[in-house]
Structure formats: structure tokens, C-alpha cells
Scaffold this motif. Structure first.
Motif, mmCIF file in Angstrom:
data_model
loop_
_atom_site.group_PDB
_atom_site.id
_atom_site.type_symbol
_atom_site.label_atom_id
_atom_site.label_comp_id
_atom_site.label_asym_id
_atom_site.label_seq_id
_atom_site.Cartn_x
_atom_site.Cartn_y
_atom_site.Cartn_z
ATOM 1 N N ILE A 10 5.304 11.423 2.485
ATOM 2 C CA ILE A 10 4.553 10.325 1.873
ATOM 3 C C ILE A 10 5.473 9.142 1.597
ATOM 4 C CG2 ILE A 10 4.865 11.312 -0.426
ATOM 5 C CD1 ILE A 10 1.928 9.135 0.904
ATOM 6 N N THR A 11 6.722 9.394 1.280
ATOM 7 C CA THR A 11 7.669 8.312 1.018
ATOM 8 C C THR A 11 7.806 7.393 2.220
ATOM 9 O OG1 THR A 11 8.914 9.762 -0.460
ATOM 10 C CG2 THR A 11 10.038 7.788 0.328
ATOM 11 N N GLN A 12 7.777 7.966 3.407
ATOM 12 C CA GLN A 12 7.945 7.184 4.631
ATOM 13 C C GLN A 12 6.727 6.323 4.944
ATOM 14 O OE1 GLN A 12 8.163 8.298 9.314
ATOM 15 N NE2 GLN A 12 9.655 9.338 8.009
ATOM 16 N N VAL A 13 5.533 6.812 4.689
ATOM 17 C CA VAL A 13 4.325 6.132 5.158
ATOM 18 C C VAL A 13 3.552 5.403 4.065
ATOM 19 C CG1 VAL A 13 4.063 7.798 7.015
ATOM 20 C CG2 VAL A 13 2.866 8.183 4.862
ATOM 21 N N ASP A 14 3.970 5.516 2.822
ATOM 22 C CA ASP A 14 3.226 4.912 1.714
ATOM 23 C C ASP A 14 3.525 3.415 1.615
ATOM 24 O OD1 ASP A 14 1.845 4.270 -0.539
ATOM 25 O OD2 ASP A 14 3.018 5.495 -1.910
ATOM 26 N N ALA A 15 2.565 2.594 1.991
ATOM 27 C CA ALA A 15 2.692 1.135 1.872
ATOM 28 C C ALA A 15 1.662 0.610 0.876
ATOM 29 C CB ALA A 15 2.503 0.482 3.231
ATOM 30 N N SER A 16 1.289 1.453 -0.090
ATOM 31 C CA SER A 16 0.156 1.143 -0.964
ATOM 32 C C SER A 16 0.363 -0.123 -1.794
ATOM 33 C CB SER A 16 -0.140 2.329 -1.884
ATOM 34 O OG SER A 16 1.008 2.697 -2.622
#
Length: 231
Positions: free
Chosen positions: A205-211
């Protein structure tokens, strides 16, 4: 030091007990317990903050059994396994999860009715991004984030999101948009266009989280369309 050691021990146990679940990452993201340097006497304010942080972590641990069961039920491989075991051609999801796209943003978009743009697809992309997060479908998250970024430039009167990032708003907004454009594009490209290898490491999630940046983008879209009389 004892607090840091406790956090580290629990994190190690979570990684061993719930591998690839993201639970250890949630634990690591909770508030730190800071009482200052080892030889210093912490102030009352530091003690109060540390107490709140400890209480928060203890409440999180108290809810861990339920969290672990729900997470296991919604992980993609478990969902598929259950479907195979029941001999059915559908999957059932039991979802309880934080939203990557705040539901209030999705609701605000749904309330708009701009004459120049149909927001149906944008809203659905946001909903599917939340669904991908809930099921820990992190590859899908990377691709959906990229899809949202590529979908919205006409709202800003531009052909590409790079143009939006370079020309829209002040310095802070430009910085957020450029970060979103560069990061989402690079991460999505990494997983969309890479060939199969002998060894793969799945994204976290750290890699893909652009929230955070994505929320800024959606908020700006709501402002623009509202100002144009889309409500």
C-alpha cells in the motif's frame, strides 16, 4: 526506548503472523510514542501525547482479531479460494475498510451535473479504487489511479495531466499535481509494462497510495465544476 522496542516487537510479530496483509503497515503508521531523549525528564505535554499514542495503539490491538478475520476474508486469494470451494462462478466480498477516496468526495461529484462533462466514469473509477484498496488489490490501485489522472484533463481545459500540473493553480497546487502525475505514471508503468521475471515482489500500500494528492485533485475538480454552474 522501551516504547520503540515494544512497537518494533509487535511489528515483527504482525509481519510473521499476517504476511502480505498490510496489517503490519497499519501498525507502523500509528502515532509514535515520543518522550524525548533518554536522559531527559519528559514534560507534562510530552507525557500526555505519549499516553494518547499508547492508548491509540492499545485500542488498535484490541480490535486486531476482528481486523485480521475481515482482512483474511477480503484478500484476493482467499476470495478466490472460497469461490472454488463452493463450486460457484462468483465471488463474495466482506468489506470493512478505510476509503482511499473519501466517500464525501464521491458524493460531492455525484451531486454535480456539469453540462460539458459526464462524471459517471470518474465516479466509478473512484469507487473501484476504494474497492481495490479494500481487497488489497494493489496492482489494480496503481492502474486505477493512473486512469483517473489521465481521465480528467479536459475539466481543466487541457489535453494531458502534465499540462494541468504545469499550468493550473499556485505553487502548492502545481507541486501536488506534478507529484501525482509523475508518481502515478511511473508506478503504473512499472506494473503495466514489465515482463514476467524469475522473481517478483508485489507492491505494498505504501507504494501505490496516492490518496493525499488525489484528494487535492478531486477537491479542485469540484471547485471548478461548481464555479462553472455544474450544481
Amino acid at each position: 526506548m522501551q516504547a520503540s522496542g515494544w512497537i518494533s516487537v509487535v511489528a515483527h510479530w504482525l509481519m510473521e503472523t499476517f504476511p502480505e496483509s498490510g496489517i503490519a503497515a497499519e501498525w507502523a503508521a500509528l502515532s509514535t510514542i515520543d518522550l524525548g531523549l533518554p536522559m531527559q525528564t519528559p514534560s507534562m505535554f510530552q507525557r500526555s501525547l505519549a499516553k494518547d499514542a499508547i492508548d491509540s495503539r492499545l485500542r488498535w490491538l484490541a480490535g486486531l482479531p476482528t481486523k485480521a478475520v475481515l482482512r483474511a476474508m477480503t484478500m484476493p486469494h482467499q476470495v478466490n479460494k472460497q469461490s472454488l470451494e463452493t463450486g460457484r462462478r462468483e465471488v463474495k466480498l466482506a468489506l470493512t475498510s478505510r476509503a482511499v477516496v473519501d466517500p464525501a468526495r464521491i458524493e460531492a461529484l455525484a451531486q454535480l451535473s456539469p453540462s460539458d462533462f459526464d462524471l459517471t466514469k470518474l465516479i466509478r473509477l473512484c469507487e473501484e479504487l476504494n474497492l481495490a484498496f479494500a481487497t488489497e488489490s494493489y496492482l489494480s490501485m496503481a492502474m486505477l489511479t493512473r486512469a483517473i489522472v489521465d481521465h480528467v484533463p479536459p475539466i481543466f481545459g487541457k489535453q494531458s495531466f502534465a499540462e494541468v500540473a504545469n499550468n493550473h493553480g499556485g505553487a502548492t497546487l502545481k507541486r501536488e499535481f506534478k507529484n501525482l502525475d509523475t508518481t502515478s505514471r511511473n508506478i503504473a508503468d512499472l506494473h503495466l509494462h514489465s515482463h514476467i521475471r524469475r522473481k517478483e515482489v508485489l507492491p505494498t500500500i505504501t507504494q501505490v497510495d496516492a490518496s493525499n494528492s488525489l484528494d487535492v485533485l478531486l477537491a479542485e475538480i469540484i471547485v471548478i465544476l461548481t464555479q462553472k454552474g455544474g450544481r
